[in-house]
Design an enzyme around this catalytic site. Structure first.
Site, mmCIF file in Angstrom:
data_model
loop_
_atom_site.group_PDB
_atom_site.id
_atom_site.type_symbol
_atom_site.label_atom_id
_atom_site.label_comp_id
_atom_site.label_asym_id
_atom_site.label_seq_id
_atom_site.Cartn_x
_atom_site.Cartn_y
_atom_site.Cartn_z
ATOM 1 N N CYS A 193 18.023 79.100 30.446
ATOM 2 C CA CYS A 193 16.935 78.308 28.965
ATOM 3 C C CYS A 193 16.747 79.622 28.657
ATOM 4 C CB CYS A 193 16.098 77.305 28.418
ATOM 5 S SG CYS A 193 15.664 77.327 26.849
ATOM 6 N N THR A 448 8.338 56.453 12.765
ATOM 7 C CA THR A 448 9.445 56.079 11.853
ATOM 8 C C THR A 448 8.956 56.290 10.380
ATOM 9 O OG1 THR A 448 10.919 53.739 11.810
ATOM 10 C CG2 THR A 448 8.191 53.548 11.739
ATOM 11 N N TYR A 449 10.215 56.341 9.893
ATOM 12 C CA TYR A 449 9.980 56.579 7.939
ATOM 13 C C TYR A 449 10.423 54.978 8.384
ATOM 14 C CZ TYR A 449 9.425 61.207 9.496
ATOM 15 O OH TYR A 449 9.153 62.326 10.587
#
Length: 554
Positions: A193, A448-449
């Site tokens: 990376c 969460t939405y």
């Protein structure tokens, strides 16, 4: 403030929350940059005699030289959350250009190769909450990096992530600052990376690290070299870590680690292995001021939009990919089908529970099947600079947990879990860090939405648990109360390929993989998936390392 005696610009003042301090720092930067630009123009107008060629110092290319300064100003003009710094950085670049010196322009299309720039929150358009987050990141790191700009889809998680990372890198702790950044380099390099390696090379030098260490791991202190084996196994096959690995690090006489130092190192290694997964999983582009993030070449006509040619702009609006992940041939019922499966599974749960034996069988079946999920070797991945000098044994990589001829016992979460064992061990040896990591795990898992693509008021807990448990299943971690049959119902093959690649071999992740799963879902939801992936991976690595440390201690 006048320029430093050695002609170096003072960049640190730009990170101040005080506008006056930033103004003084900007004036210093302006003086140094213009002085160097004028010197370069003079050199160009009066070429050195042939005998002197090669003896003059390079005003442009030297570390801290003009090109590096101009690239940094470009980054500040685009990415600094403070408006005064953005505007004055842009003004300095214009002044330099008026002198006849070529200035850089950004390459790429925003923070991510996978997500269209227009869908990512732009610096200068953020609301008060986002601005506070951006300013916090900029004042602590000296930059507003592309990872932050993609994570900001989920501000609650980003806040926890930045707080944890700041504590690990900059607050009081067992390890000196330069060791922390070097361990970050070692960890990121295991997955090639170069994005993270570049950032931490810069940070390592900034806190006084010895540049010789960057020539290769063999130039670092023996104590850090000894960490290489643990880094390697943690990154690729964490289930193989034993108390003997821990003992070797704690009992190597003059180069030994203390328990507190080792806990700090393990948390850093797992943090950066996981962050490498996020970097590749979300297609994070190089930072504007880093290699691959800018160019001094003038743009070709094809780089311009018509509006830029007529307005005289510098190719601001480069070609973008489609805003949606959809083509007309793709099925529009993907989300509805997934929601229907979730509903059916919930009804089955309510009617009858699988026996212990059935659950055990389903876990073993899912573990075996996860071996058959593999990414394609022939696809194009993002070009990356060779960073192998920062680690040993370059051929060592991921191997499936239960590959033929090798059996490693399953780790039952009930026997060793983060909540009951790992959390307290980390908190005891490195106070407050256990709490920060625990908060980050919970935010990612519980986030969460109550939406799925265009649908609202949806309970997504079953889906989130399936993703988390599938990752832990790949690492041999079993939850006895979970029915692993749900995973095959909820995660299709293209999604499993993406998950396994991002978690186990992130450097092989491609845009095609990203585009091929959840094609109707929003980019913010795919970023949310990546948050689940990196936190589940980090927790899995930590569990194996902390279990080995616990066994050593008892």
């Amino acid at each position: 403030m006048a320029a430093d005696r050695d002609g170096e610009a003072r960049w640190d003042g730009l990170c101040s929350r005080d506008a006056g301090a930033r103004d003084v720092a900007l004036e210093n930067v302006r003086q140094v940059v213009l002085k160097r630009s004028e010197a370069m123009v003079l050199l160009r107008e009066k070429p050195a005699p042939p005998a002197a060629e090669g003896l003059l110092p390079s005003v442009q290319g030297a570390p801290g030289g003009l090109n590096e300064m101009l690239a940094r100003l470009l980054m500040l003009s685009k990415r600094c959350p403070f408006r005064d710094v953005r505007e004055k950085s842009e003004a300095i670049l214009r002044n330099v250009q008026e002198l006849g010196v070529r200035i850089p322009r950004p390459l790429g299309q925003g923070p991510s190769r996978f997500i269209p720039e227009m869908e990512i929150l732009q610096v200068s358009t953020e609301d008060t909450q986002m601005h506070t987050l951006f300013a916090e990141s900029f004042t602590t790191l000296g930059r507003l990096d592309n990872i932050t700009l993609v994570m900001v889809f989920h501000p609650q998680y980003l806040e926890s992530f930045l707080k944890t990372q700041h504590y690990l890198l900059q607050m009081d702790g067992p390890l000196p600052l330069h060791y922390r950044h070097y361990i970050g380099i070692m960890a990121a390099a295991r997955h090639q990376c170069s994005y993270l390696v570049n950032l931490h090379v810069s940070d390592f030098l900034h806190v006084g690290g010895d540049p010789k260490w960057l020539n290769g791991l063999e130039n670092a202190p023996q104590k850090l070299q000894n960490l290489s084996e643990l880094n390697k196994i943690l990154a690729h096959r964490p289930w193989l870590i034993t108390k003997e690995h821990i003992e070797q690090l704690l009992k190597t006489e003059e180069h030994s680690w203390s328990l507190a130092e080792l806990i700090h190192a393990v948390v850093l290694l797992t943090h950066y292995h996981s962050l490498a997964s996020f970097t590749f999983g979300c297609g994070i582009n190089p930072e504007i001021h880093c290699e691959g993030g800018h160019t001094f070449r003038p743009p070709s006509v094809s780089d311009y939009c018509i509006c830029d040619i007529t307005n005289g702009n510098q190719g601001v609006c480069e070609m973008q990919g489609p805003v949606r992940n959809l083509t007309t041939t793709e099925p529009f019922c993907e989300v509805e089908a997934l929601m229907e499966k979730m509903k059916q599974l919930q009804e089955c749960r309510d009617e009858a529970k699988a026996s212990k034996e059935e659950k055990a069988t389903r876990f073993e079946k899912e573990k075996r099947e996860s071996m058959l999920v593999c990414c394609s070797e022939d696809e194009e991945t993002a070009p990356t600079r060779d960073v192998s000098r920062h680690f040993e044994d370059t051929s060592y990589g991921y191997k499936d947990f239960s590959r033929h001829g090798m059996h490693v016992p399953t780790l039952h979460a009930q026997d060793y879990s983060w909540e009951d064992h790992g959390y307290s061990l980390v908190n005891r040896l490195y106070p407050d860090v256990g709490q920060l990591i625990d908060e980050k795990f919970h935010i990612a898992y519980d986030l969460t939405y109550n939406t799925m693509a265009m649908h609202k008021d949806v309970d997504t807990s079953m889906l989130r648990r399936a993703i988390w448990n599938y990752i832990h299943c790949m690492f041999g971690i079993r939850y006895d109360d979970y029915d692993y049959g749900e995973i095959n119902q909820l995660l299709d093959r293209s999604f499993k390929v993406y998950i396994k690649t991002v978690v186990c071999m992130p450097e092989k992740t491609t845009k095609r993989m990203y585009d091929s799963f959840w094609r109707q879902f929003k980019h913010s939801e795919k970023v949310h998936v990546n948050l689940l992936l990196i936190e589940a991976r980090m927790q899995a690595e930590l569990l194996y390392a902390l279990r080995a440390i616990t066994r050593y201690m008892t």
